[in-house]
Structure formats: C-alpha cells, structure tokens
Scaffold this motif. Structure first.
Motif, PDB file in Angstrom:
ATOM      1  N   LEU A 132       0.832  -1.192   0.000  1.00 24.14           N
ATOM      2  CA  LEU A 132       0.000   0.000   0.000  1.00 24.14           C
ATOM      3  C   LEU A 132       0.871   1.248   0.000  1.00 24.14           C
ATOM      4  O   LEU A 132       1.927   1.283   0.638  1.00 24.14           O
ATOM      5  CB  LEU A 132      -0.921   0.020   1.217  1.00 24.14           C
ATOM      6  N   VAL A 133       0.419   2.270  -0.730  1.00 25.02           N
ATOM      7  CA  VAL A 133       1.088   3.566  -0.750  1.00 25.02           C
ATOM      8  C   VAL A 133       0.069   4.611  -0.323  1.00 25.02           C
ATOM      9  O   VAL A 133      -0.968   4.778  -0.972  1.00 25.02           O
ATOM     10  CB  VAL A 133       1.637   3.901  -2.153  1.00 25.02           C
ATOM     11  N   ASP A 134       0.345   5.291   0.778  1.00 18.29           N
ATOM     12  CA  ASP A 134      -0.613   6.251   1.314  1.00 18.29           C
ATOM     13  C   ASP A 134      -0.843   7.428   0.375  1.00 18.29           C
ATOM     14  O   ASP A 134       0.076   7.917  -0.296  1.00 18.29           O
ATOM     15  CB  ASP A 134      -0.119   6.795   2.668  1.00 18.29           C
ATOM     16  N   ASP A 135      -2.105   7.856   0.317  1.00 18.09           N
ATOM     17  CA  ASP A 135      -2.504   9.122  -0.300  1.00 18.09           C
ATOM     18  C   ASP A 135      -2.168   9.214  -1.784  1.00 18.09           C
ATOM     19  O   ASP A 135      -1.838  10.286  -2.291  1.00 18.09           O
ATOM     20  CB  ASP A 135      -1.864  10.307   0.450  1.00 18.09           C
ATOM     21  N   GLN A 136      -2.245   8.087  -2.515  1.00 13.67           N
ATOM     22  CA  GLN A 136      -2.055   8.100  -3.960  1.00 13.67           C
ATOM     23  C   GLN A 136      -3.284   7.490  -4.629  1.00 13.67           C
ATOM     24  O   GLN A 136      -3.932   6.605  -4.060  1.00 13.67           O
ATOM     25  CB  GLN A 136      -0.803   7.322  -4.366  1.00 13.67           C
ATOM     26  N   ASP A 137      -3.592   7.966  -5.843  1.00 12.64           N
ATOM     27  CA  ASP A 137      -4.800   7.495  -6.518  1.00 12.64           C
ATOM     28  C   ASP A 137      -4.477   6.624  -7.727  1.00 12.64           C
ATOM     29  O   ASP A 137      -5.265   6.512  -8.654  1.00 12.64           O
ATOM     30  CB  ASP A 137      -5.668   8.684  -6.948  1.00 12.64           C
ATOM     31  N   PHE A 138      -3.291   6.010  -7.714  1.00 10.27           N
ATOM     32  CA  PHE A 138      -2.916   5.145  -8.821  1.00 10.27           C
ATOM     33  C   PHE A 138      -2.416   3.806  -8.294  1.00 10.27           C
ATOM     34  O   PHE A 138      -2.130   3.638  -7.102  1.00 10.27           O
ATOM     35  CB  PHE A 138      -1.841   5.799  -9.702  1.00 10.27           C
ATOM     36  N   VAL A 139      -2.310   2.849  -9.216  1.00 12.46           N
ATOM     37  CA  VAL A 139      -1.667   1.567  -8.937  1.00 12.46           C
ATOM     38  C   VAL A 139      -0.370   1.542  -9.731  1.00 12.46           C
ATOM     39  O   VAL A 139      -0.376   1.761 -10.945  1.00 12.46           O
ATOM     40  CB  VAL A 139      -2.569   0.386  -9.344  1.00 12.46           C
ATOM     41  N   GLU A 140       0.728   1.290  -9.047  1.00  9.09           N
ATOM     42  CA  GLU A 140       2.027   1.187  -9.713  1.00  9.09           C
ATOM     43  C   GLU A 140       2.397  -0.283  -9.808  1.00  9.09           C
ATOM     44  O   GLU A 140       2.374  -0.991  -8.805  1.00  9.09           O
ATOM     45  CB  GLU A 140       3.086   1.954  -8.943  1.00  9.09           C
ATOM     46  N   ILE A 141       2.744  -0.739 -11.008  1.00 13.30           N
ATOM     47  CA  ILE A 141       3.067  -2.144 -11.242  1.00 13.30           C
ATOM     48  C   ILE A 141       4.459  -2.237 -11.840  1.00 13.30           C
ATOM     49  O   ILE A 141       4.759  -1.583 -12.839  1.00 13.30           O
ATOM     50  CB  ILE A 141       2.044  -2.808 -12.180  1.00 13.30           C
ATOM     51  N   ILE A 142       5.301  -3.040 -11.221  1.00 14.18           N
ATOM     52  CA  ILE A 142       6.643  -3.303 -11.723  1.00 14.18           C
ATOM     53  C   ILE A 142       6.718  -4.780 -12.084  1.00 14.18           C
ATOM     54  O   ILE A 142       6.361  -5.643 -11.272  1.00 14.18           O
ATOM     55  CB  ILE A 142       7.722  -2.967 -10.684  1.00 14.18           C
ATOM     56  N   CYS A 143       7.175  -5.067 -13.288  1.00 13.38           N
ATOM     57  CA  CYS A 143       7.374  -6.443 -13.720  1.00 13.38           C
ATOM     58  C   CYS A 143       8.865  -6.709 -13.791  1.00 13.38           C
ATOM     59  O   CYS A 143       9.601  -5.985 -14.469  1.00 13.38           O
ATOM     60  CB  CYS A 143       6.735  -6.673 -15.088  1.00 13.38           C
ATOM     61  N   SER A 144       9.340  -7.731 -13.076  1.00  4.88           N
ATOM     62  CA  SER A 144      10.764  -8.077 -13.083  1.00  4.88           C
ATOM     63  C   SER A 144      10.891  -9.592 -13.145  1.00  4.88           C
ATOM     64  O   SER A 144      11.069 -10.265 -12.121  1.00  4.88           O
ATOM     65  CB  SER A 144      11.447  -7.528 -11.827  1.00  4.88           C
ATOM     66  N   PRO A 145      10.802 -10.179 -14.356  1.00  2.01           N
ATOM     67  CA  PRO A 145      10.867 -11.642 -14.488  1.00  2.01           C
ATOM     68  C   PRO A 145      12.166 -12.203 -13.916  1.00  2.01           C
ATOM     69  O   PRO A 145      13.223 -11.575 -13.992  1.00  2.01           O
ATOM     70  CB  PRO A 145      10.795 -11.854 -16.000  1.00  2.01           C
ATOM     71  N   LYS A 146      12.065 -13.380 -13.361  1.00  2.88           N
ATOM     72  CA  LYS A 146      13.236 -14.021 -12.762  1.00  2.88           C
ATOM     73  C   LYS A 146      13.571 -15.287 -13.521  1.00  2.88           C
ATOM     74  O   LYS A 146      12.754 -16.191 -13.659  1.00  2.88           O
ATOM     75  CB  LYS A 146      12.954 -14.341 -11.290  1.00  2.88           C
ATOM     76  N   ALA A 147      14.825 -15.346 -14.010  1.00  4.24           N
ATOM     77  CA  ALA A 147      15.308 -16.492 -14.775  1.00  4.24           C
ATOM     78  C   ALA A 147      16.302 -17.294 -13.938  1.00  4.24           C
ATOM     79  O   ALA A 147      16.666 -16.916 -12.821  1.00  4.24           O
ATOM     80  CB  ALA A 147      15.935 -16.037 -16.081  1.00  4.24           C
ATOM     81  N   LEU A 148      16.774 -18.400 -14.504  1.00  2.00           N
ATOM     82  CA  LEU A 148      17.604 -19.343 -13.748  1.00  2.00           C
ATOM     83  C   LEU A 148      18.955 -18.760 -13.366  1.00  2.00           C
ATOM     84  O   LEU A 148      19.402 -18.884 -12.230  1.00  2.00           O
ATOM     85  CB  LEU A 148      17.815 -20.620 -14.576  1.00  2.00           C
ATOM     86  N   GLY A 149      19.633 -18.097 -14.308  1.00  6.39           N
ATOM     87  CA  GLY A 149      20.999 -17.672 -14.063  1.00  6.39           C
ATOM     88  C   GLY A 149      21.153 -16.826 -12.825  1.00  6.39           C
ATOM     89  O   GLY A 149      22.014 -17.081 -11.972  1.00  6.39           O
ATOM     90  N   SER A 150      20.300 -15.803 -12.692  1.00  6.71           N
ATOM     91  CA  SER A 150      20.400 -14.923 -11.533  1.00  6.71           C
ATOM     92  C   SER A 150      19.644 -15.466 -10.336  1.00  6.71           C
ATOM     93  O   SER A 150      20.045 -15.262  -9.188  1.00  6.71           O
ATOM     94  CB  SER A 150      19.892 -13.526 -11.900  1.00  6.71           C
ATOM     95  N   GLY A 151      18.535 -16.165 -10.578  1.00  7.90           N
ATOM     96  CA  GLY A 151      17.717 -16.645  -9.466  1.00  7.90           C
ATOM     97  C   GLY A 151      18.374 -17.729  -8.634  1.00  7.90           C
ATOM     98  O   GLY A 151      18.147 -17.831  -7.426  1.00  7.90           O
ATOM     99  N   ARG A 152      19.217 -18.539  -9.259  1.00 11.01           N
ATOM    100  CA  ARG A 152      19.824 -19.680  -8.572  1.00 11.01           C
ATOM    101  C   ARG A 152      20.749 -19.280  -7.441  1.00 11.01           C
ATOM    102  O   ARG A 152      20.930 -20.034  -6.467  1.00 11.01           O
ATOM    103  CB  ARG A 152      20.599 -20.508  -9.616  1.00 11.01           C
ATOM    104  N   TRP A 153      21.344 -18.080  -7.479  1.00  8.55           N
ATOM    105  CA  TRP A 153      22.446 -17.757  -6.573  1.00  8.55           C
ATOM    106  C   TRP A 153      22.070 -16.814  -5.441  1.00  8.55           C
ATOM    107  O   TRP A 153      22.940 -16.385  -4.675  1.00  8.55           O
ATOM    108  CB  TRP A 153      23.615 -17.212  -7.394  1.00  8.55           C
ATOM    109  N   ALA A 154      20.799 -16.487  -5.323  1.00  9.98           N
ATOM    110  CA  ALA A 154      20.359 -15.680  -4.184  1.00  9.98           C
ATOM    111  C   ALA A 154      20.611 -16.442  -2.884  1.00  9.98           C
ATOM    112  O   ALA A 154      20.597 -17.680  -2.861  1.00  9.98           O
ATOM    113  CB  ALA A 154      18.880 -15.337  -4.320  1.00  9.98           C
TER     114      ALA A 154
END
Length: 289
Positions: A132-154
């Motif tokens: 939730l973001v207080d006092d805003q009248d919009f929805v902000e959407i961020i898409c950040s797909p996760k693939a194998l190369g970077s996801g494996r090493w978290a």
C-alpha cells in the motif's frame, strides 16, 4: 471512474512482454559506462556484443534471450485508488492470454517444485507482491521476471547483532560463490534486517532501484561503493570472460529488527529486466520505465 480488471490484465501482460524485448535505459547507460572504463580487451568485446544484441532485439522486436524466466510483479496500490473487478485474477488471466498469443512462443519455465513438471501455469504463478502507498490514486506495477541464471544464486543468512564488516563479508562470499553464473555484469540487491521473509523482499526490491541513484542513507551509500569496488576487483568480468565489469551496482535496503539480523542477497543479470507503469483512476496509463 475506477481501474478495471481488464485494464490491469492488459497492462501487466504488456509489461511482461516488453521486459523480454528490451533492457532498461539506465542499464544501457551502465553497460556503456563499463565499456568506457574496462581495461580487458576481451571484456570490452563481450560488453559490445551484449549491447549490440540488446539493440537488435529491441529494433527487431525479438527476445533479448530465450530464457524468459517466470513473471514476477510488484503491485503498489494507492490508498485512494478505486477498482472495478479482481486484481490478482486479472494478472493471472493476462499472463495466460499472453502465453497463448506471444511470438516467439514462451518456453515452459514454470516448474512444479514437487514433481518438476514444467509448463506455463502453476500454484502461485504469476508471483505477485502487494503493498500500500498512502494518499495516492494510482496503482504502480513493476514487472521483473526471474530467470535461472540470476535466481539460482540468491542467498540469505541470519546473524546475531552483526557489525558492518560481517554483513559485507557475507555479501562478498555470496558473490564469490556465484562467480560468473548470474551472467554479469549484474545488479546486486541486499536486504538487511527486518525478518527472514522481509529481508528477502527488500533484497529483491533493491535490484529495482535505477542504477546510479544514490542511497539516501550515508552508511549504506558508503557500503554500496565499497562492495561495488570490491566485486569489480574479483576479475569475473562480463559473462565470466575476465575484466573489471562484474557489477553495475550494489543496492541496499534495510529495516529495523529484533537483533537477530537477516541479510539477503539477490542478483539481476546484465539484462536487468524491469518494466514499470502506473494506472490512474481515470484509466490513464503512465509508462514509468
């Protein structure tokens, strides 16, 4: 007026589609900057191949790489936003419709962790986090797909009252263990404090910060500079070819906690996939990134 589920479905599908065919503008600039200071000739050639590949994909409307990852969304809902219809369902339906129509077709990367069966749908997919973001009248959407190369090493570890040296040591150990497999030059996100789950969330959100944006906390800004410098001295270089360009940046978020302190580290590969839009109550769609 209200934000309709049909609009959310269309926007979230478009964000995922766009994230596969282009790299963010700040990432292009960071790769060009790396090329300008890189001392290793093989690394410079590799950086130029990567940039040329990204430019060709955007120009010809192709995927930058074949591993499209899995769809991951961060949805920040303004407290004055109004809805007509279901939000979570709209995102799921948008992804399903995109799978049915996108060209080239998406490879089946969604995997059942119990059976290892692969497809395009599954429990909890797409992965969506709501805030939730207080006092805003919009929805902000961020898409950040996760693939194998970077996801494996978290990685995540929990410490008791660690000092800064202990935290930085863990980050460096995680980076050294990952080596070149996250497809450098990478963006590294670090989450410090909070709870187990919240540290991981902060780490992933840290990777979404624009490259070059200064951390407002002086202690963390100094830590980011130290870690970026140290990581670029490891010699892994672009795609493991050697050189000075292993990290485009280290971004750190933190939260107060109990004293047991989780530290989470995550990676975004050189493509640094993220697209972002805001949907306003009047139906206007604002492309942010």
């Amino acid at each position: 007026m209200a934000i309709t589920s049909e609009l959310i479905k269309r926007v979230t599908a478009d964000l995922y589609n766009r994230s596969l065919r282009r790299i963010p503008e700040d990432t292009k600039a960071a790769l060009a900057q790396a090329d300008s200071v890189e001392r290793n000739e093989t690394a410079r050639r590799t950086l130029r191949i990567m940039m040329a590949s990204a430019e060709a994909a955007e120009r010809d409307n192709h995927f930058v790489r074949s591993d499209a990852g899995v769809p991951v969304y961060f949805v920040r809902i303004g407290t004055r936003a109004r809805f007509a219809g279901n939000v979570r369902q709209a995102i799921t339906e948008g992804f399903a419709e995109l799978v049915a129509s996108i060209q080239p077709p998406l490879l089946p990367h969604v995997t059942n962790p119990l059976t290892l069966e692969r497809g395009h749908a599954g429990k909890g997919m797409p992965i969506v986090t709501f805030d939730l973001v207080d006092d805003q009248d919009f929805v902000e959407i961020i898409c950040s797909p996760k693939a194998l190369g970077s996801g494996r090493w978290a990685a995540l570890e929990i410490f008791s009252f660690p000092d800064l040296h202990t935290i930085e040591k863990f980050v460096m150990e995680t980076v050294l263990k990952a080596g070149s497999q996250p497809c450098p030059p990478v963006v590294i996100g670090v989450g410090i404090g909070g709870t187990f789950d919240y540290a991981a969330k902060m780490s992933k959100e840290a990777t979404l910060r624009p490259i070059g944006e200064l951390n407002p906390e002086p202690i963390l800004a100094d830590m980011e500079r130290r870690l970026t410098r140290a990581i670029n001295q490891t010699g892994f270089g672009p795609m493991g070819t050697g050189g000075d360009s292993t990290a485009m940046g280290v971004h750190i978020n933190y939260a107060a906690g109990h004293g047991f302190t989780p530290v989470a580290v995550s990676f975004n590969c050189w493509i640094n996939r993220r697209t972002q839009a805001r949907i306003h109550n009047d139906g206007r769609v604002e492309i942010v990134a």
